[in-house]
Design an enzyme around this catalytic site. Sequence first.
Site, mmCIF file in Angstrom:
data_model
loop_
_atom_site.group_PDB
_atom_site.id
_atom_site.type_symbol
_atom_site.label_atom_id
_atom_site.label_comp_id
_atom_site.label_asym_id
_atom_site.label_seq_id
_atom_site.Cartn_x
_atom_site.Cartn_y
_atom_site.Cartn_z
ATOM 1 N N ASP A 70 0.849 -1.194 0.000
ATOM 2 C CA ASP A 70 0.000 0.000 0.000
ATOM 3 C C ASP A 70 0.881 1.240 0.000
ATOM 4 O O ASP A 70 2.036 1.209 0.435
ATOM 5 C CB ASP A 70 -0.969 0.003 1.183
ATOM 6 C CG ASP A 70 -0.376 -0.596 2.447
ATOM 7 O OD1 ASP A 70 0.849 -0.804 2.504
ATOM 8 O OD2 ASP A 70 -1.141 -0.855 3.390
ATOM 9 N N GLU A 129 -5.564 3.522 3.808
ATOM 10 C CA GLU A 129 -6.014 4.178 5.039
ATOM 11 C C GLU A 129 -7.406 4.792 4.885
ATOM 12 O O GLU A 129 -8.027 5.182 5.866
ATOM 13 C CB GLU A 129 -5.017 5.271 5.443
ATOM 14 C CG GLU A 129 -3.619 4.764 5.759
ATOM 15 C CD GLU A 129 -3.554 3.921 7.019
ATOM 16 O OE1 GLU A 129 -4.550 3.878 7.759
ATOM 17 O OE2 GLU A 129 -2.515 3.302 7.257
#
Length: 384
Positions: A70, A129
């Site tokens: 990520d 996130e």
Amino acid sequence: MDTNNPFVALRRELHKIPELGFREFKTQQFLLDYLYSLPQDSMEIKTWKTGILVKISGRNPSKMIGYRADIDGLPIIEETGLPFKSVHSEQMHACGHDFHMSIALGLIAKFIEERINDDLLFIFQPAEEGPGGAEPMLKSEIMKEWKPDMILALHIAPEYPVGTIALREGLLFANTSELFIDLKGKGGHAAYPHNTNDMVVAACTLVSQLQSIISRNIDPLDSAVVTIGKITGGTVQNIIAEKARLEGTIRTLSPESMKKVKSRIQALVKGIEVGYECEASIDYGSMYHQVYNETALTKEFMEFARSNTDINVVECREAMTGEDFGYMLEEIPGFMFWLGVDSEYGLHHARLNPNEAAIEKAIELIAAYLRYKDKSAHFAISIY
């Protein structure tokens, strides 16, 4: 730490430019610049929004193995004092995604030079996130074309020392959901409360009631969390608040418990509407599916690491952490593991400072495992 290590240097450059979900423009360009500096003969690069997918063609492929990193940061003001601290004043890589990216780049550089038989797919995923990039990326045309047969990922773990990984079969990370509740009543002068419907009082009552969900509606042998992390309401000290907003998170170890918690929240909010003669709305924001490690592959990886590397393997408990990699594991067999980085401060802390020695450890471990999988005649599970 040897700053001559190119992937430590890359990590530090990435650490300087954290960006929020689906706004990772500098990050994407930085990654692309590095990727295009490598030999291109066996590599194919595609972009999806602010993410990147990199396919390394195998010499004689029978399967495709995926690795996901990520790439987004958090809205946190960094307090590390590091010489390579964030240049974006209110954003920080406080969850280790700079580590995740540099490890992926290290693996790509290694397997460009050392091609194996099977295809490899490296996924640089945006918006982990929030608002969540894994699920829409998984549904993209690129991922439909390049859908791996198995997939793995890691997450840094400040509480474990460098040289240690932690994982378990089955549930690793919880089901998670954001929670936003807006209340609207009737404001007015502080001297005339009887002419108003005070939303600060209503919000405080609701926060207290929400705490009863876990203690009185969830099986004591199960686990769940409802946390209200932020309350806003009112304008000045002598005006009764017309509006209030609660912001929080829900975390459960099962989808069924998530449904139960949300049902109770809705019932309690309806009660607040009646009791305080106000209007209320609920928004669950981003919702992440649990991270559930496929049993056979996880067991195989743990046994491989114990038998073939100097890594210390810990079988950990499940955590209330949320991770949208769970959406990928819902469709693709695989696993995630914790990577020890030995930091005094934890995830999402403004002073998080992971030990960079973990970067090379992770590259060596995953590279060794990918070589092992390449030589395996079959997967630990049936995928065909």
